[in-house]
Design a protein around this motif. Structure first.
Motif, PDB file in Angstrom:
ATOM      1  N   THR A 273       0.852  -1.191   0.000  1.00  0.00           N
ATOM      2  CA  THR A 273       0.000   0.000   0.000  1.00  0.00           C
ATOM      3  C   THR A 273       0.883   1.235   0.000  1.00  0.00           C
ATOM      4  O   THR A 273       1.840   1.305   0.785  1.00  0.00           O
TER       5      THR A 273
ATOM      6  N   LYS B 246      -0.989   8.802   9.872  1.00  0.00           N
ATOM      7  CA  LYS B 246      -1.800   8.137  10.894  1.00  0.00           C
ATOM      8  C   LYS B 246      -3.267   8.105  10.466  1.00  0.00           C
ATOM      9  O   LYS B 246      -3.939   7.061  10.555  1.00  0.00           O
ATOM     10  N   THR B 247      -3.749   9.237   9.962  1.00  0.00           N
ATOM     11  CA  THR B 247      -5.139   9.312   9.497  1.00  0.00           C
ATOM     12  C   THR B 247      -5.354   8.442   8.262  1.00  0.00           C
ATOM     13  O   THR B 247      -6.392   7.781   8.119  1.00  0.00           O
ATOM     14  N   ALA B 248      -4.356   8.411   7.374  1.00  0.00           N
ATOM     15  CA  ALA B 248      -4.465   7.599   6.158  1.00  0.00           C
ATOM     16  C   ALA B 248      -4.585   6.114   6.503  1.00  0.00           C
ATOM     17  O   ALA B 248      -5.370   5.380   5.884  1.00  0.00           O
TER      18      ALA B 248
ATOM     19  N   TRP C 272      -5.802   4.902   9.288  1.00  0.00           N
ATOM     20  CA  TRP C 272      -7.134   4.723   9.896  1.00  0.00           C
ATOM     21  C   TRP C 272      -8.198   4.561   8.816  1.00  0.00           C
ATOM     22  O   TRP C 272      -9.031   3.652   8.886  1.00  0.00           O
ATOM     23  N   HIS C 273      -8.173   5.438   7.795  1.00  0.00           N
ATOM     24  CA  HIS C 273      -9.152   5.341   6.705  1.00  0.00           C
ATOM     25  C   HIS C 273      -8.956   4.050   5.904  1.00  0.00           C
ATOM     26  O   HIS C 273      -9.944   3.421   5.482  1.00  0.00           O
ATOM     27  N   TYR C 274      -7.718   3.661   5.698  1.00  0.00           N
ATOM     28  CA  TYR C 274      -7.450   2.429   4.942  1.00  0.00           C
ATOM     29  C   TYR C 274      -8.019   1.214   5.671  1.00  0.00           C
ATOM     30  O   TYR C 274      -8.604   0.320   5.038  1.00  0.00           O
TER      31      TYR C 274
ATOM     32  N   LYS D 261     -10.555   1.099   7.454  1.00  0.00           N
ATOM     33  CA  LYS D 261     -12.017   1.124   7.351  1.00  0.00           C
ATOM     34  C   LYS D 261     -12.507   0.756   5.957  1.00  0.00           C
ATOM     35  O   LYS D 261     -13.701   0.523   5.746  1.00  0.00           O
ATOM     36  N   SER D 262     -11.584   0.712   4.997  1.00  0.00           N
ATOM     37  CA  SER D 262     -11.952   0.426   3.606  1.00  0.00           C
ATOM     38  C   SER D 262     -12.035  -1.082   3.370  1.00  0.00           C
ATOM     39  O   SER D 262     -11.484  -1.879   4.140  1.00  0.00           O
TER      40      SER D 262
ATOM     41  N   GLY E  58      -8.521  -2.506   3.121  1.00  0.00           N
ATOM     42  CA  GLY E  58      -7.847  -2.585   4.413  1.00  0.00           C
ATOM     43  C   GLY E  58      -8.366  -3.711   5.279  1.00  0.00           C
ATOM     44  O   GLY E  58      -7.605  -4.334   6.034  1.00  0.00           O
TER      45      GLY E  58
END
Length: 330
Positions: free
Chosen positions: A194, A214-216, A218-220, A222-223, A226
């Protein structure tokens, strides 16, 4: 001269005895990882309470290991900042008490300065050098010209690198502290699985930022992608991005300043991928890289004793009015 070094800036109670600024007679560390592990990070009140319980036994153990008595110590060095104020006060108070009772000169040590000089516990790295200090609380880049002569080149705008490791490890349910766990997990992962974003700044900047990655992550997570990805691949891809963001400014600073030495320091300096890539990228520019042993990357009393020795040898003495400075800078 024998110097007793005391470090209680965060969650490790560490005491060392150093002879003549280079011979380590004792280096004792009591870790609080198991205490803070269930919370996924350091709880300040628990940290100071543990220091209160540990500090006297750890001082006694260090003196016993060194084979010396407190009255034989020629100087005391103690961290007075930056760090958690409650933790700092424990070490500072004990150091003052011993200094007063035994009439021993003492100095307060800047925790950041100690990390910058820690490499000199093992190697006489010539000045000047570029120093990358990366830990759970700090990500800073300095030019180190001599003891007491430091030029701040840049730092993080938000999270520290070590903090990002801890937070991502928590997202993955891996435990605390996250740096070691992710480093081990990443060894069997695909670094190219990734492509997480790297924070970029102006060409002349030596700044860092780790909140975005860190935010990226977290979003990954949730996908759909991911949710089905191996944790080993996520760890390796995340680590590669953080390492890239640490290596590039350090090598650029060395190249632009004409300094042929880079020193890593702080807990993140123990990361195996950071060491390998820094050596690779710096080596391509004919820049030498220096790494402390793992035990001198994390908080330890030996680096405090070393820094204290340098200042005591220069005639510095601190008074009993010295207070803890949680936000101390360098």
């Amino acid at each position: 001269m024998l110097v007793l070094g005391i470090e209680t800036s965060c969650d490790d109670t560490a005491v060392a005895v150093l002879r003549d600024g280079h011979e380590i007679l004792a280096n004792v560390v009591s870790s609080q990882d198991q205490v803070h592990g269930p919370y996924g990070g350091v709880v300040p009140e628990l940290a100071s309470r543990q220091h209160l319980q540990n500090i006297v036994p750890i001082v006694d153990a260090a003196l016993k290991n060194a084979g010396v008595k407190l009255g034989e110590v020629g100087g005391i060095a103690v961290t007075y900042g930056p760090g958690l104020v409650g933790s700092l006060l424990v070490g500072l108070s004990v150091a003052k008490g011993m200094a007063y009772r035994w009439d021993i000169p003492y100095v307060g040590v800047n925790h950041l300065e100690a990390h910058l000089l820690a490499i000199r516990l093992e190697q006489a790295v010539p000045f000047p050098y570029i120093a990358l200090l990366a830990s759970g609380g700090h990500t800073l880049l300095y030019r180190v010209d001599d003891v007491g002569r430091y030029l701040h080149l840049g730092g993080t705008r938000d999270d520290a690198a070590g903090e990002a490791f801890d937070k991502v490890a928590k997202m993955l349910g891996l435990g605390y502290p996250g740096g070691r766990i992710i480093d081990d997990l990443a060894k069997t992962g695909d670094r190219a699985a990734t492509r997480f974003p790297r924070a970029r700044f102006a060409k002349e900047s030596y700044e860092f930022s780790f909140s975005g990655i860190k935010t990226a992550v977290w979003h990954y997570l949730k996908s759909p992608a991911g949710a089905t990805s191996r944790h080993e691949d996520i760890a390796a891809s995340f680590q590669e991005a953080v390492v890239d963001m640490l290596v590039e400014p350090a090598v650029k600073a060395a190249r632009k300043s004409g300094i042929e030495r880079i020193v890593l320091s702080g807990g993140v300096a123990a990361n195996s991928r950071l060491r390998a890539k820094m050596k690779e990228k710096a080596g391509a520019e004919k820049i030498q890289t220096f790494f402390p042993a793992h035990k001198f990357c994390t908080d330890n009393g030996a680096m405090i004793a070393l820094t204290g020795h340098e200042w005591l040898a220069r005639g510095r003495r601190d008074g009993y009015g010295l207070n803890a400075a949680a936000d101390l800078t360098l």
